[in-house]
Design an enzyme around this catalytic site. Sequence first.
Site, PDB file in Angstrom:
ATOM      1  N   CYS A  28      -7.634 -27.904  11.494  1.00 54.74           N
ATOM      2  CA  CYS A  28      -8.844 -28.745  11.471  1.00 54.74           C
ATOM      3  C   CYS A  28      -8.546 -30.216  11.200  1.00 54.74           C
ATOM      4  O   CYS A  28      -9.324 -31.084  11.583  1.00 54.74           O
ATOM      5  CB  CYS A  28      -9.830 -28.204  10.444  1.00 54.74           C
ATOM      6  SG  CYS A  28     -10.497 -26.599  10.947  1.00 54.74           S
ATOM      7  N   CYS A  83     -13.398 -27.901   6.760  1.00 59.12           N
ATOM      8  CA  CYS A  83     -12.094 -27.277   6.493  1.00 59.12           C
ATOM      9  C   CYS A  83     -10.974 -28.309   6.533  1.00 59.12           C
ATOM     10  O   CYS A  83     -10.995 -29.228   7.346  1.00 59.12           O
ATOM     11  CB  CYS A  83     -11.843 -26.186   7.531  1.00 59.12           C
ATOM     12  SG  CYS A  83     -10.277 -25.337   7.314  1.00 59.12           S
ATOM     13  N   CYS A 102      -7.631 -27.345   6.782  1.00 61.84           N
ATOM     14  CA  CYS A 102      -6.415 -26.630   7.190  1.00 61.84           C
ATOM     15  C   CYS A 102      -5.651 -27.458   8.224  1.00 61.84           C
ATOM     16  O   CYS A 102      -6.194 -28.414   8.773  1.00 61.84           O
ATOM     17  CB  CYS A 102      -6.780 -25.260   7.748  1.00 61.84           C
ATOM     18  SG  CYS A 102      -7.280 -25.291   9.480  1.00 61.84           S
ATOM     19  N   ASP A 118       0.868  -1.174   0.000  1.00 53.73           N
ATOM     20  CA  ASP A 118       0.000   0.000   0.000  1.00 53.73           C
ATOM     21  C   ASP A 118       0.912   1.233   0.000  1.00 53.73           C
ATOM     22  O   ASP A 118       2.129   1.116   0.045  1.00 53.73           O
ATOM     23  CB  ASP A 118      -0.968  -0.035   1.179  1.00 53.73           C
ATOM     24  CG  ASP A 118      -0.252   0.101   2.502  1.00 53.73           C
ATOM     25  OD1 ASP A 118       0.986   0.294   2.511  1.00 53.73           O
ATOM     26  OD2 ASP A 118      -0.924   0.027   3.543  1.00 53.73           O
ATOM     27  N   SER A 119       0.319   2.397  -0.064  1.00 53.85           N
ATOM     28  CA  SER A 119       1.129   3.598  -0.266  1.00 53.85           C
ATOM     29  C   SER A 119       1.510   4.289   1.034  1.00 53.85           C
ATOM     30  O   SER A 119       2.352   5.176   1.051  1.00 53.85           O
ATOM     31  CB  SER A 119       0.337   4.586  -1.108  1.00 53.85           C
ATOM     32  OG  SER A 119      -0.830   4.975  -0.389  1.00 53.85           O
ATOM     33  N   GLY A 120       0.884   3.901   2.127  1.00 56.33           N
ATOM     34  CA  GLY A 120       1.067   4.615   3.388  1.00 56.33           C
ATOM     35  C   GLY A 120      -0.037   5.623   3.640  1.00 56.33           C
ATOM     36  O   GLY A 120      -0.209   6.109   4.754  1.00 56.33           O
ATOM     37  N   GLY A 121      -0.803   5.940   2.600  1.00 54.05           N
ATOM     38  CA  GLY A 121      -1.863   6.943   2.731  1.00 54.05           C
ATOM     39  C   GLY A 121      -2.904   6.558   3.771  1.00 54.05           C
ATOM     40  O   GLY A 121      -3.270   7.360   4.625  1.00 54.05           O
ATOM     41  N   PHE A 122      -3.348   5.311   3.728  1.00 53.32           N
ATOM     42  CA  PHE A 122      -4.390   4.881   4.659  1.00 53.32           C
ATOM     43  C   PHE A 122      -3.908   4.996   6.103  1.00 53.32           C
ATOM     44  O   PHE A 122      -4.641   5.470   6.973  1.00 53.32           O
ATOM     45  CB  PHE A 122      -4.849   3.450   4.360  1.00 53.32           C
ATOM     46  CG  PHE A 122      -5.924   2.991   5.296  1.00 53.32           C
ATOM     47  CD1 PHE A 122      -7.234   3.411   5.123  1.00 53.32           C
ATOM     48  CD2 PHE A 122      -5.627   2.175   6.379  1.00 53.32           C
ATOM     49  CE1 PHE A 122      -8.242   3.018   6.016  1.00 53.32           C
ATOM     50  CE2 PHE A 122      -6.620   1.773   7.271  1.00 53.32           C
ATOM     51  CZ  PHE A 122      -7.923   2.200   7.079  1.00 53.32           C
ATOM     52  N   ASP A 179      -8.289  -6.971   0.583  1.00 62.01           N
ATOM     53  CA  ASP A 179      -7.375  -7.312   1.668  1.00 62.01           C
ATOM     54  C   ASP A 179      -8.031  -6.959   2.988  1.00 62.01           C
ATOM     55  O   ASP A 179      -8.885  -6.091   3.042  1.00 62.01           O
ATOM     56  CB  ASP A 179      -6.093  -6.481   1.562  1.00 62.01           C
ATOM     57  CG  ASP A 179      -6.350  -5.023   1.914  1.00 62.01           C
ATOM     58  OD1 ASP A 179      -6.965  -4.315   1.096  1.00 62.01           O
ATOM     59  OD2 ASP A 179      -5.998  -4.603   3.025  1.00 62.01           O
ATOM     60  N   HIS A 185      -6.312 -21.391  10.374  1.00 55.25           N
ATOM     61  CA  HIS A 185      -7.678 -21.764  10.020  1.00 55.25           C
ATOM     62  C   HIS A 185      -8.449 -20.591   9.396  1.00 55.25           C
ATOM     63  O   HIS A 185      -9.082 -20.736   8.342  1.00 55.25           O
ATOM     64  CB  HIS A 185      -8.446 -22.296  11.224  1.00 55.25           C
ATOM     65  CG  HIS A 185      -9.904 -22.373  10.951  1.00 55.25           C
ATOM     66  ND1 HIS A 185     -10.453 -23.355  10.148  1.00 55.25           N
ATOM     67  CD2 HIS A 185     -10.920 -21.525  11.268  1.00 55.25           C
ATOM     68  CE1 HIS A 185     -11.746 -23.123  10.018  1.00 55.25           C
ATOM     69  NE2 HIS A 185     -12.062 -22.014  10.680  1.00 55.25           N
ATOM     70  N   GLN A 210     -11.085   8.220  -4.592  1.00 51.35           N
ATOM     71  CA  GLN A 210     -11.667   8.601  -3.300  1.00 51.35           C
ATOM     72  C   GLN A 210     -13.049   9.200  -3.551  1.00 51.35           C
ATOM     73  O   GLN A 210     -13.638   8.972  -4.585  1.00 51.35           O
ATOM     74  CB  GLN A 210     -10.721   9.572  -2.573  1.00 51.35           C
ATOM     75  CG  GLN A 210      -9.467   8.891  -2.022  1.00 51.35           C
ATOM     76  CD  GLN A 210      -9.785   7.913  -0.890  1.00 51.35           C
ATOM     77  OE1 GLN A 210     -10.802   8.026  -0.199  1.00 51.35           O
ATOM     78  NE2 GLN A 210      -8.922   6.915  -0.721  1.00 51.35           N
ATOM     79  N   ASP A 218      -2.699   8.374  -1.567  1.00 49.63           N
ATOM     80  CA  ASP A 218      -3.995   9.050  -1.698  1.00 49.63           C
ATOM     81  C   ASP A 218      -4.355   9.759  -0.400  1.00 49.63           C
ATOM     82  O   ASP A 218      -3.720   9.543   0.628  1.00 49.63           O
ATOM     83  CB  ASP A 218      -5.102   8.041  -2.068  1.00 49.63           C
ATOM     84  CG  ASP A 218      -5.194   6.879  -1.089  1.00 49.63           C
ATOM     85  OD1 ASP A 218      -4.222   6.648  -0.344  1.00 49.63           O
ATOM     86  OD2 ASP A 218      -6.226   6.187  -1.071  1.00 49.63           O
TER      87      ASP A 218
HETATM   88 ZN   LIG Z   1      -9.551 -25.093   9.481  1.00 44.89          ZN
END
Ligand SMILES: [Zn+2]
Length: 375
Positions: A307, A302, A304, A90-94, A264, A333, A187, A145
């Site tokens: 699980c 699941c 994973c 990311d740009s750092g803006g957030f 994300d 998980h 924006q 931004d």
């Molecule tokens: Zn799982």
Amino acid sequence: MTAFELQSTDGAARTGVLKTARGELRTPAFMPVGTKATVKAVDPQELEALGAEILLCNTYHLHFRPGADLIDELGGLHRFMAWDGPILTDSGGFQVFSLRHTILRQDDEGVTFRSVYDGDEERFTPELSASIQRQLGSDIAMCLDVVPPPETPRRELEQAVRRTTLWAQRQQRVERASGQLLFGISQGGADPELRRRSVEEIAALDFDGNALGGLAIGEPKDQMLETTAWAAELLPQDKARYFMGIGDPAGVLEVIERGIDMFDCVLPTRNARTGSALTWEGQLNIKAARFARDQRPLDERCSCPACTRFTRAYVRHLLNQQEILGLRLLSLHNLRFLLDLVAGAREAIERGELRSYKAEALARLAPAEEATWAT
Ligand SMILES: [Zn+2]
């Protein structure tokens, strides 16, 4: 030539492939967040096994600790964190604008703020954000931004839109890492006129992909989804569309349905730290007393590492004793759950069945009755 190849559509939803310098990324794609060059408690090899195809890292945090110069000197971010796949920075803006109390002043040139690390006065400009991201060597860089909070007065929102375009134009002229893609960000909050203006101005700059920023930050959900639907429609078909900062299972399905390709969120790992498991029965507070003798896995569907081997009773015990393994198992998980949910959506789009996939998922995911007081 465009980096994104559209493969199939189902209503407004789409599947595609984004080609980056470090491999292809199938979309829709969820990007686990590795804020400080680590997805908390998870090894990159495990992320790959979970099905993650791209990670997101934070320019703001890596700039201050350990510093982009150091990471550059050590061979770049991929080598530093031992992840060979694509990375989006990311740009750092957030970060700057969500840590509002740290902002000292902003103008057309950049934004001055106090670092959350040591309180020193710092300044971000589009040129600096580009240079940090070049040194980190990410595969996708984002434009700096201006991210106004919800309910910002219109005049300030308009200022943010104007400045975001100005900064995008400047950042576009800065040298990038070899093969690095650059995404623009619109924006304008949920203001129809300002969001439209921003989307059109940013799209006209012809970046490698386009992001919707400044949404899912506290505005009403139906407003956010409505804005996403028409804003996505305004964006070019042949470029990837990235919704910044959404990761709850229902929200992810909603934006996919509206034509978003990438998103994300820290939710899977943040939820793990509070003992909350994402499951097909909704979110479960695994620390609760009712799981003390529960021999089932966190989620029966699941596969994973948590699980396949461990019971809810055991994970509950670990979490309640603050054992590190508990946090790790729940992180693995939750990440797998979200990655599977998105992979399922992708297959459903290919079959033209996203609508029924989403309806079935939402019915199952409806928040379970939680006895959160029972610990
Ligand atoms: Zn799982």
